[in-house]
Design a protein around this motif. Structure first.
Motif, PDB file in Angstrom:
ATOM      1  N   GLY A 191       0.338  -6.502  -6.313  1.00  0.00           N
ATOM      2  CA  GLY A 191      -0.978  -6.465  -5.688  1.00  0.00           C
ATOM      3  C   GLY A 191      -1.806  -7.700  -5.992  1.00  0.00           C
ATOM      4  N   ILE A 211      -7.318  -0.162   1.826  1.00  0.00           N
ATOM      5  CA  ILE A 211      -6.401  -1.201   2.306  1.00  0.00           C
ATOM      6  C   ILE A 211      -5.897  -0.955   3.726  1.00  0.00           C
ATOM      7  CG2 ILE A 211      -4.204  -2.348   1.878  1.00  0.00           C
ATOM      8  CD1 ILE A 211      -4.578  -1.772  -1.093  1.00  0.00           C
ATOM      9  N   VAL A 212      -5.298   0.211   3.976  1.00  0.00           N
ATOM     10  CA  VAL A 212      -4.534   0.422   5.209  1.00  0.00           C
ATOM     11  C   VAL A 212      -5.375   0.305   6.482  1.00  0.00           C
ATOM     12  CG1 VAL A 212      -3.104   2.059   6.482  1.00  0.00           C
ATOM     13  CG2 VAL A 212      -2.760   1.754   4.036  1.00  0.00           C
ATOM     14  N   ASN A 234      -8.163   9.437  -1.156  1.00  0.00           N
ATOM     15  CA  ASN A 234      -7.778   8.441  -0.161  1.00  0.00           C
ATOM     16  C   ASN A 234      -8.611   8.539   1.115  1.00  0.00           C
ATOM     17  OD1 ASN A 234      -4.670   7.119   0.981  1.00  0.00           O
ATOM     18  ND2 ASN A 234      -5.708   6.573  -0.907  1.00  0.00           N
ATOM     19  N   GLY A 278      -9.838  -4.005  -1.585  1.00  0.00           N
ATOM     20  CA  GLY A 278      -8.857  -2.945  -1.815  1.00  0.00           C
ATOM     21  C   GLY A 278      -7.695  -3.411  -2.666  1.00  0.00           C
ATOM     22  N   LEU A 279      -7.194  -4.624  -2.404  1.00  0.00           N
ATOM     23  CA  LEU A 279      -6.065  -5.153  -3.178  1.00  0.00           C
ATOM     24  C   LEU A 279      -6.441  -5.344  -4.648  1.00  0.00           C
ATOM     25  CD1 LEU A 279      -4.585  -7.787  -0.695  1.00  0.00           C
ATOM     26  CD2 LEU A 279      -3.395  -5.791  -1.601  1.00  0.00           C
ATOM     27  N   ASP A 312       3.004   1.553  -3.224  1.00  0.00           N
ATOM     28  CA  ASP A 312       2.163   2.146  -4.261  1.00  0.00           C
ATOM     29  C   ASP A 312       2.179   3.671  -4.144  1.00  0.00           C
ATOM     30  OD1 ASP A 312       0.179   2.858  -6.061  1.00  0.00           O
ATOM     31  OD2 ASP A 312      -1.453   2.018  -4.898  1.00  0.00           O
ATOM     32  N   ASN A 365     -10.501   5.557   3.052  1.00  0.00           N
ATOM     33  CA  ASN A 365     -10.161   5.209   4.435  1.00  0.00           C
ATOM     34  C   ASN A 365     -11.402   5.083   5.308  1.00  0.00           C
ATOM     35  OD1 ASN A 365      -7.251   7.400   4.344  1.00  0.00           O
ATOM     36  ND2 ASN A 365      -7.365   5.213   3.924  1.00  0.00           N
ATOM     37  N   SER A 420       0.821  -1.208   0.000  1.00  0.00           N
ATOM     38  CA  SER A 420       0.000   0.000   0.000  1.00  0.00           C
ATOM     39  C   SER A 420       0.854   1.257   0.000  1.00  0.00           C
ATOM     40  CB  SER A 420      -0.936  -0.008   1.215  1.00  0.00           C
ATOM     41  OG  SER A 420      -1.780   1.118   1.197  1.00  0.00           O
ATOM     42  N   SER A 424      -7.223  -1.823  -6.297  1.00  0.00           N
ATOM     43  CA  SER A 424      -6.005  -1.013  -6.429  1.00  0.00           C
ATOM     44  C   SER A 424      -5.123  -1.530  -7.551  1.00  0.00           C
ATOM     45  CB  SER A 424      -5.218  -1.017  -5.112  1.00  0.00           C
ATOM     46  OG  SER A 424      -5.917  -0.349  -4.100  1.00  0.00           O
ATOM     47  N   ALA A 454      -7.349   2.643  -3.185  1.00  0.00           N
ATOM     48  CA  ALA A 454      -6.149   2.399  -2.378  1.00  0.00           C
ATOM     49  C   ALA A 454      -6.405   2.709  -0.910  1.00  0.00           C
ATOM     50  CB  ALA A 454      -4.983   3.235  -2.898  1.00  0.00           C
TER      51      ALA A 454
END
Length: 490
Positions: free
Chosen positions: A269, A210-211, A153, A176-177, A120, A157, A117, A180, A207
């Motif tokens: 990814g 993911i986090v 983003n 997300g993976l 990227d 999130n 992530s 992205s 993206a």
């Protein structure tokens, strides 16, 4: 039935060996004998993508198979020798029945997803402005599309956090993976500024899914006593992405193209997506805590600890935005080569990674996160004050080293404070808001300093003072909490 790692390695190895022969035996003669340059460009790109997949297969086999690392080295060397993969395949076919599998550590996969992530993100930094200019973007649009990614983003999130609390972290991670990786491939169709804006919005949004899910997954599968150290170790992969990403994209883009760079990242990814489907969906998280019915949700995700974590996250990336914006200008104004800016940023990243991975990471389990947060922001504030006053390379390296120490203290503290201040049922949403503040910090940091009528030195001075004020606020608030607790216990 799961695919054996060695079988997957054999399959990708044969494809890599075949594409190498096509490149050398067909594409190169077409270029150098008949002048068809596109043959090497097309076949070379295909071979590069297959090699990336092969390299990931080598890594996967090294993690999962109980064999010597010499096998991995031999597999890597075989990729550069014509017919090497075909000879190696015979040995691998025998090895598949000889070497047993090792239990898979899900934490390694989560670390790899966090690395992907941020890799990227950081791989975009050296190439996005030039890529935007190459498709006809004006200077205003170039700046706009760079900040647009972080802005999009924030929405990803927040949605990721909400989904994580409803369905668990595995599904948002997978979504997300996949999205992205697909979004990274969209850069191949960009040939005008409008399309670039659309792709940046899509890429930034997906993206962002993911986090928060990755950090929630890690937190939910870690004991309370090891949360700080675990977050610090996770920060190692963020730091590695910050160091490797810009160098990788800068070098690869100069030799190939920007869309090809993003294709390589997309291959990573997709590979992680396959591993996630196999290993993460079956993972059982810790038992969820039951929320108190008489306590509103807003009170649980906007308490004092959470608000301090959000503020720390915002200022962390606000400071990063200022560094990214003002440091190259400051270095240029001193008459130094522009390469110095890159090595200075790498210095802070290396210092942070060392503090994350060395035994120093134990501090995050032994010291209250509010204290390490206050100290970390203080170090970053002092470094910002002094960077603007530094006019030698030695002084600049020292100040970026100090900044790296502050960063290393602040990043785990923010995440640990959030984990400790949030019930598990709402941890996904809390992480979603946290990383939304991270993303907003980047946009506001560079945007605000570009808008305010400050000189370079004044910009660093303003940022340093802002950080020191927040550090003092956290320290004072912590002291008041301690005094109140003492009074209540008497």
């Amino acid at each position: 039935m799961r695919v054996h790692p060695i079988y997957f390695l054999r399959l990708t190895g044969l494809l890599d060996g075949l594409s190498l022969l096509v490149l050398m035996g067909i594409a190169m003669p077409l270029k150098y004998v008949w002048g068809l340059d596109k043959a090497v460009t097309i076949i070379g790109s295909i071979h590069g993508g297959i090699f990336c997949l092969y390299a990931l297969a080598i890594l996967y086999a090294a993690i999962r198979v109980r064999w010597s690392l010499l096998w991995s080295l031999a597999a890597l060397l075989a990729a550069f020798v014509p017919f090497g993969n075909f000879f190696l395949d015979r040995r691998l076919k025998t090895a598949q029945d000889v070497y047993p599998l090792k239990p898979f550590n899900n934490a390694l996969l989560v670390y790899a997803i966090v690395f992907f992530s941020f890799f990227d993100l950081f791989s975009q930094l050296p190439v996005m402005s030039t890529f935007a200019a190459s498709v006809g973007a004006s200077s205003f649009v170039i700046g706009f599309v760079i900040g647009l990614y972080s802005l999009a983003n924030t929405f990803g999130n927040i949605i990721s956090g909400i989904l994580t609390d409803k369905v668990g972290p595995s599904k948002p991670l997978l979504i997300g993976l996949v999205l992205s990786s697909c979004a990274l491939l969209l850069y191949h169709i960009v040939d005008q500024p409008f399309l670039l804006i659309i792709v940046r919005i899509i890429h930034g949004f997906v993206a962002g899914l993911i986090v928060p899910a990755a950090f929630t997954f890690s937190a939910n599968n870690t004991t309370h006593e090891q949360q700080g150290r675990k977050v610090a170790f996770t920060g190692t992969f963020v730091g590695l992405a910050a160091i490797i990403g810009p160098a990788f994209s800068g070098i690869m883009a100069s030799k190939t193209s920007v869309p090809f760079v993003f294709t390589c990242v997309a291959v990573m990814g997709f590979f992680l997506t396959i591993l996630s489907v196999i290993f993460l969906k079956s993972t059982q998280a810790c038992k969820k805590e039951k929320l108190k019915k008489d306590v509103p949700t807003s009170a649980l995700i906007f308490n004092a600890g959470i608000i301090k974590a959000y503020g720390g996250a915002f200022l962390l990336m606000f400071s990063q935005g200022v560094i990214a914006y003002l440091l190259p200008l400051h270095v240029q104004s001193l008459g130094y080569d522009s390469k110095l800016s890159g090595t200075l940023m790498s210095t802070f990243g290396i210092i942070a990674v060392l503090l994350f991975v060395l035994p120093t990471n134990q501090i995050f389990d032994r010291v209250a996160p509010s204290k390490t947060m206050s100290i970390g922001i203080g170090f970053m504030g002092v470094s910002q004050l002094l960077i603007g006053q530094s006019n030698t390379t030695l002084a600049l390296y020292c100040m970026l080293g100090l900044y790296g120490i502050g960063f290393a203290l602040l990043f785990p503290s923010v995440n640990t404070m959030l984990i400790q201040s949030t019930p598990q049922e709402l941890r996904g949403k809390a992480h979603g808001y946290l990383y939304a503040f991270f993303s907003l910090g980047v946009v506001v940091g560079s945007g605000l300093l570009g808008w305010l009528p400050f000189s370079i030195e004044e910009g660093f001075l303003f940022t340093g003072c802002l950080l020191l004020v927040f550090a003092a606020f956290i320290a004072v608030h912590k002291r008041r909490e301690r005094l109140l607790n003492q009074q209540n216990n008497q």
